[in-house]
Write a protein that holds these residues in place. Structure first.
Motif, PDB file in Angstrom:
ATOM      1  N   LYS A  61       0.824  -1.212   0.000  1.00 22.81           N
ATOM      2  CA  LYS A  61       0.000   0.000   0.000  1.00 22.81           C
ATOM      3  C   LYS A  61       0.858   1.263   0.000  1.00 22.81           C
ATOM      4  O   LYS A  61       0.529   2.239  -0.660  1.00 22.81           O
ATOM      5  N   VAL A  62       1.963   1.211   0.735  1.00 21.52           N
ATOM      6  CA  VAL A  62       2.866   2.370   0.776  1.00 21.52           C
ATOM      7  C   VAL A  62       3.458   2.628  -0.608  1.00 21.52           C
ATOM      8  O   VAL A  62       3.491   3.770  -1.077  1.00 21.52           O
ATOM      9  N   LEU A  63       3.899   1.572  -1.266  1.00 20.98           N
ATOM     10  CA  LEU A  63       4.474   1.730  -2.600  1.00 20.98           C
ATOM     11  C   LEU A  63       3.428   2.165  -3.616  1.00 20.98           C
ATOM     12  O   LEU A  63       3.735   2.904  -4.557  1.00 20.98           O
ATOM     13  N   LEU A  64       2.189   1.739  -3.432  1.00 21.74           N
ATOM     14  CA  LEU A  64       1.110   2.201  -4.298  1.00 21.74           C
ATOM     15  C   LEU A  64       0.882   3.697  -4.123  1.00 21.74           C
ATOM     16  O   LEU A  64       0.677   4.421  -5.100  1.00 21.74           O
ATOM     17  N   ILE A  65       0.958   4.178  -2.884  1.00 16.72           N
ATOM     18  CA  ILE A  65       0.821   5.617  -2.642  1.00 16.72           C
ATOM     19  C   ILE A  65       1.974   6.377  -3.306  1.00 16.72           C
ATOM     20  O   ILE A  65       1.777   7.436  -3.905  1.00 16.72           O
ATOM     21  N   PHE A  66       3.194   5.841  -3.225  1.00 20.91           N
ATOM     22  CA  PHE A  66       4.328   6.469  -3.916  1.00 20.91           C
ATOM     23  C   PHE A  66       4.107   6.482  -5.429  1.00 20.91           C
ATOM     24  O   PHE A  66       4.432   7.457  -6.106  1.00 20.91           O
ATOM     25  N   ALA A 110       2.968   8.836   2.277  1.00 22.53           N
ATOM     26  CA  ALA A 110       3.642   7.554   2.060  1.00 22.53           C
ATOM     27  C   ALA A 110       4.896   7.430   2.923  1.00 22.53           C
ATOM     28  O   ALA A 110       5.157   6.372   3.492  1.00 22.53           O
ATOM     29  N   PHE A 111       5.674   8.506   3.037  1.00 25.69           N
ATOM     30  CA  PHE A 111       6.875   8.454   3.883  1.00 25.69           C
ATOM     31  C   PHE A 111       6.514   8.213   5.346  1.00 25.69           C
ATOM     32  O   PHE A 111       7.155   7.407   6.025  1.00 25.69           O
ATOM     33  N   ILE A 112       5.496   8.912   5.816  1.00 23.28           N
ATOM     34  CA  ILE A 112       5.086   8.726   7.213  1.00 23.28           C
ATOM     35  C   ILE A 112       4.568   7.311   7.431  1.00 23.28           C
ATOM     36  O   ILE A 112       4.929   6.653   8.416  1.00 23.28           O
ATOM     37  N   THR A 113       3.739   6.828   6.503  1.00 22.23           N
ATOM     38  CA  THR A 113       3.205   5.472   6.616  1.00 22.23           C
ATOM     39  C   THR A 113       4.315   4.439   6.567  1.00 22.23           C
ATOM     40  O   THR A 113       4.309   3.466   7.338  1.00 22.23           O
ATOM     41  N   MET A 114       5.284   4.631   5.691  1.00 27.84           N
ATOM     42  CA  MET A 114       6.398   3.693   5.596  1.00 27.84           C
ATOM     43  C   MET A 114       7.213   3.686   6.884  1.00 27.84           C
ATOM     44  O   MET A 114       7.599   2.628   7.382  1.00 27.84           O
ATOM     45  N   LEU A 116       6.148   4.373   9.888  1.00 26.59           N
ATOM     46  CA  LEU A 116       5.361   3.692  10.913  1.00 26.59           C
ATOM     47  C   LEU A 116       5.372   2.178  10.704  1.00 26.59           C
ATOM     48  O   LEU A 116       5.473   1.413  11.667  1.00 26.59           O
ATOM     49  N   ARG A 117       5.283   1.734   9.459  1.00 26.56           N
ATOM     50  CA  ARG A 117       5.327   0.302   9.174  1.00 26.56           C
ATOM     51  C   ARG A 117       6.682  -0.295   9.551  1.00 26.56           C
ATOM     52  O   ARG A 117       6.768  -1.389  10.114  1.00 26.56           O
ATOM     53  N   MET A 118       7.749   0.429   9.243  1.00 28.48           N
ATOM     54  CA  MET A 118       9.078  -0.052   9.602  1.00 28.48           C
ATOM     55  C   MET A 118       9.235  -0.135  11.112  1.00 28.48           C
ATOM     56  O   MET A 118       9.830  -1.074  11.633  1.00 28.48           O
ATOM     57  N   HIS A 119       8.687   0.840  11.812  1.00 25.41           N
ATOM     58  CA  HIS A 119       8.741   0.850  13.266  1.00 25.41           C
ATOM     59  C   HIS A 119       7.970  -0.348  13.827  1.00 25.41           C
ATOM     60  O   HIS A 119       8.444  -1.005  14.751  1.00 25.41           O
ATOM     61  N   GLN A 120       6.801  -0.623  13.276  1.00 21.89           N
ATOM     62  CA  GLN A 120       5.997  -1.776  13.720  1.00 21.89           C
ATOM     63  C   GLN A 120       6.738  -3.080  13.487  1.00 21.89           C
ATOM     64  O   GLN A 120       6.743  -3.955  14.340  1.00 21.89           O
ATOM     65  N   LEU A 121       7.361  -3.226  12.325  1.00 18.87           N
ATOM     66  CA  LEU A 121       8.064  -4.456  12.007  1.00 18.87           C
ATOM     67  C   LEU A 121       9.303  -4.631  12.876  1.00 18.87           C
ATOM     68  O   LEU A 121       9.672  -5.750  13.251  1.00 18.87           O
ATOM     69  N   ALA A 122       9.964  -3.530  13.214  1.00 22.81           N
ATOM     70  CA  ALA A 122      11.185  -3.612  14.019  1.00 22.81           C
ATOM     71  C   ALA A 122      10.890  -4.032  15.453  1.00 22.81           C
ATOM     72  O   ALA A 122      11.699  -4.722  16.086  1.00 22.81           O
ATOM     73  N   PHE A 123       9.761  -3.608  15.975  1.00 28.56           N
ATOM     74  CA  PHE A 123       9.451  -3.891  17.373  1.00 28.56           C
ATOM     75  C   PHE A 123       8.372  -4.959  17.538  1.00 28.56           C
ATOM     76  O   PHE A 123       7.760  -5.060  18.583  1.00 28.56           O
ATOM     77  N   LYS A 124       8.164  -5.743  16.521  1.00 32.47           N
ATOM     78  CA  LYS A 124       7.175  -6.810  16.583  1.00 32.47           C
ATOM     79  C   LYS A 124       7.696  -8.010  17.320  1.00 32.47           C
ATOM     80  O   LYS A 124       8.776  -8.404  17.333  1.00 32.47           O
TER      81      LYS A 124
END
Length: 124
Positions: A61-66, A110-114, A116-124
């Motif tokens: 979804k992030v890449l689609l927004i980009f 898209a940058f903000i969403t990306m 946040l997604r990276m943060h979620q994946l890092a601390f999962k």
């Protein structure tokens, strides 16, 4: 998929070249040609997002927004080239400004969403 992306990208770049060089070019500066051509190459390279969206996982979804952001900026660059070559702002100028605004806003989202997604994946 790769052949489809190459053909669609080639058609897109060819279409943009035809539009940019087909518009009256008296007094248009180098960047009037450079930006639409580079934007078309960016959109052509990112067409894979549409073709492989299911395989992209959490970042699809992030890449689609980009992709949508880059497409809006490409259209804005074409309109900007037109208004620059014609020397008239008018409705085309308003459309160009709105497309730039949409493109940059989508890019920011898209940058903000990306992030946040990276943060979620890092601390999962």
């Amino acid at each position: 998929g790769l052949v489809t992306q190459l053909v669609a990208g080639g058609v897109l770049v060819g279409l943009v070249l035809a539009i940019v060089f087909g518009i009256g070019n008296s007094g248009v500066y180098f960047f009037g040609y450079f930006y639409p051509i580079m934007s078309s190459l960016i959109v052509a390279a990112s067409l894979g997002v549409l073709l492989y969206s299911r395989q992209l996982g959490a970042f699809g979804k992030v890449l689609l927004i980009f992709f949508l952001s880059s497409s809006a900026i490409l259209l804005a660059d074409i309109f900007f080239h037109y208004i620059t070559s014609q020397g008239v702002y008018g409705a085309a100028g308003v459309v160009a400004d709105l497309l730039y605004l949409i493109g940059y806003a989508l890019s920011g989202i898209a940058f903000i969403t990306m992030r946040l997604r990276m943060h979620q994946l890092a601390f999962k």
